[in-house]
Design a protein around this motif. Structure first.
Motif, short mmCIF file in Angstrom:
data_model
loop_
_atom_site.label_atom_id
_atom_site.label_comp_id
_atom_site.label_asym_id
_atom_site.label_seq_id
_atom_site.Cartn_x
_atom_site.Cartn_y
_atom_site.Cartn_z
N LYS A 84 1.31 5.06 -4.76
CA LYS A 84 1.75 4.30 -3.78
C LYS A 84 3.19 5.05 -2.98
CE LYS A 84 0.14 -0.43 -5.21
NZ LYS A 84 0.54 -1.65 -4.94
N LEU A 85 3.80 5.64 -3.85
CA LEU A 85 5.20 6.10 -3.67
C LEU A 85 5.09 7.30 -2.46
CD1 LEU A 85 6.73 6.67 -7.11
CD2 LEU A 85 7.21 4.84 -5.49
N VAL A 86 5.93 7.07 -1.43
CA VAL A 86 6.05 8.35 -0.40
C VAL A 86 7.38 8.74 -0.46
CG1 VAL A 86 6.12 8.89 2.04
CG2 VAL A 86 4.39 7.25 1.17
N TYR A 87 7.89 9.77 -0.67
CA TYR A 87 9.12 10.45 -1.15
C TYR A 87 9.76 10.75 0.23
CZ TYR A 87 8.54 10.77 -6.26
OH TYR A 87 8.18 10.30 -7.34
N THR A 88 11.02 10.54 0.61
CA THR A 88 11.73 10.77 1.48
C THR A 88 12.85 11.49 1.42
OG1 THR A 88 13.22 8.86 1.56
CG2 THR A 88 11.14 8.74 2.86
N SER A 95 0.91 -1.33 -0.09
CA SER A 95 -0.11 0.03 -0.04
C SER A 95 0.86 1.38 -0.11
CB SER A 95 -0.90 0.09 1.35
OG SER A 95 -0.07 0.06 2.45
N SER A 96 2.10 1.17 0.45
CA SER A 96 2.87 2.33 0.60
C SER A 96 4.43 2.02 0.50
CB SER A 96 2.66 3.03 1.89
OG SER A 96 3.76 4.25 2.11
N ILE A 97 4.93 2.93 -0.69
CA ILE A 97 6.62 2.41 -0.91
C ILE A 97 7.25 3.71 -0.67
CG2 ILE A 97 7.96 1.66 -2.65
CD1 ILE A 97 5.29 0.59 -4.11
N ALA A 98 8.14 3.38 0.26
CA ALA A 98 9.08 4.59 0.49
C ALA A 98 10.36 4.61 -0.16
CB ALA A 98 9.53 4.63 2.13
N VAL A 99 10.53 5.91 -0.92
CA VAL A 99 11.71 5.98 -1.49
C VAL A 99 12.27 7.42 -1.46
CG1 VAL A 99 11.15 4.31 -3.36
CG2 VAL A 99 10.56 6.55 -3.78
N VAL A 107 12.62 0.96 -0.67
CA VAL A 107 13.79 0.84 -1.29
C VAL A 107 14.99 1.53 -0.85
CG1 VAL A 107 14.89 0.74 -3.72
CG2 VAL A 107 12.48 0.57 -3.47
N VAL A 108 16.13 0.94 -0.49
CA VAL A 108 17.13 1.42 0.13
C VAL A 108 18.58 0.66 -0.23
CG1 VAL A 108 15.95 2.01 2.65
CG2 VAL A 108 17.13 -0.13 2.28
N TYR A 109 19.50 1.43 0.12
CA TYR A 109 20.97 0.60 0.06
C TYR A 109 21.30 -0.67 0.77
CZ TYR A 109 22.28 4.81 -2.40
OH TYR A 109 22.35 5.70 -3.15
N ALA A 110 21.77 -1.75 0.38
CA ALA A 110 22.12 -3.05 1.18
C ALA A 110 22.82 -2.67 2.30
CB ALA A 110 22.84 -3.85 0.34
N SER A 111 23.43 -1.57 2.42
CA SER A 111 24.41 -1.06 3.54
C SER A 111 23.38 -0.58 4.72
CB SER A 111 25.65 -0.14 3.39
OG SER A 111 24.91 0.91 2.65
N ASP A 112 22.32 0.12 4.28
CA ASP A 112 21.37 0.65 5.22
C ASP A 112 20.54 -0.58 5.83
OD1 ASP A 112 21.62 3.80 5.08
OD2 ASP A 112 21.73 3.13 2.92
#
Length: 265
Positions: free
Chosen positions: A172-176, A140-144, A195-200
């Motif tokens: 669905k996108l939520v901008y950060t 329902s909600s995708i943070a990018v 969606v984040v970096y693998a390190s995060d």
């Protein structure tokens, strides 16, 4: 005459003492040189350990860091923020600064890489084996990160567009503001996917990694470093860049799930 001779002897004695004091062995300076680094938020966890290792081998150099999204940091540098060194998570923003002669071209160096992953909260039962799974109604909600200023968001948009998914999930996108805020949104349940970096992702015990995004779907994630053209401490800043490219630093980066891009080992 006797009094004059005594006066001359006294003056010679004082002069001799002064000369002796000036001829004492040279004492190494303990004055600290300080460099200010603006670094992408994705380096928040690893950089303190990198800096500790650097300062251990360079005891008269102190490194201070300001973290933020690469786009916003770049804009601050454009405006003359008192920064010696910029560590970006993509080439685009470093290119902009170099074109404006705000970054010394000869100082630029690519030091580490990363990859993108799709994550959910640890308590979630979501299963998203592919990018196309983001189309499911269970998401329902995708943070990018904001694709305009946050590199992780730029890479995510490239990957999702290449698969024809971006336009279908825009509602669905939520901008950060940066990749760490993306992570926080998923940790707290504000978004059920991010969606984040693998390190995060590796830095958090509150999330699950659902799938790794194929690196062929976006521009390579490569971190460049560059010294600002107005830095007052270019020498020490370049020493820090040199250290970022050592085997010691690379091993530290890899322990935080960054990717060795220069095959140092």
């Amino acid at each position: 005459m006797k009094h004059l001779i005594l006066l001359l002897v006294a003056l010679l004695s004082l002069t001799g003492c002064a000369m002796f004091e000036q001829e004492e062995p040279f004492q190494e300076s303990t004055e600290e040189n300080r460099i200010l680094v603006s670094a992408d938020t994705s380096l928040t966890d690893v950089l303190p350990e990198i800096i500790s290792a650097f300062e251990a081998s360079h005891p008269y150099i102190t490194v201070d860091v300001n973290y933020g999204g690469s786009g916003k940091l770049s804009q601050q540098i454009q405006q003359g923020a008192p920064v010696d060194l910029f560590l970006s998570s993509n080439q685009e923003w470093m290119n902009v600064l170099e074109e404006e002669d705000v970054i010394v071209k000869e100082s630029r160096s690519n030091f580490i890489g990363n990859k993108l992953v799709i994550i959910s909260n640890k308590e979630s039962s979501l299963s998203l084996p592919t990018i196309h799974s983001l189309l499911d109604t269970s998401v329902s909600s995708i943070a990018v990160g904001d694709p305009i200023t946050v590199p992780s968001g730029t890479y995510a948009k490239e990957a999702l567009q290449s698969q024809g998914v971006w336009d279908q999930i825009e509602n669905k996108l939520v901008y950060t503001n940066d990749v760490r805020q993306t992570l926080q949104y998923v940790e707290t349940g504000k978004s059920n996917v991010g969606v984040v970096y693998a390190s995060d992702a590796a830095s958090s015990k509150q999330i699950n990694v659902l799938t790794e995004i194929n690196k062929k779907l976006h521009t390579p994630i490569v971190y460049p470093a560059g010294v600002t053209s107005y830095s007052t401490n270019r020498h020490d800043s370049e020493s820090f860049i040199d250290f970022l490219n050592t085997e010691e630093a690379t091993e530290i980066f890899e322990s935080y799930q960054f990717i060795n891009i220069n095959n140092r080992k």
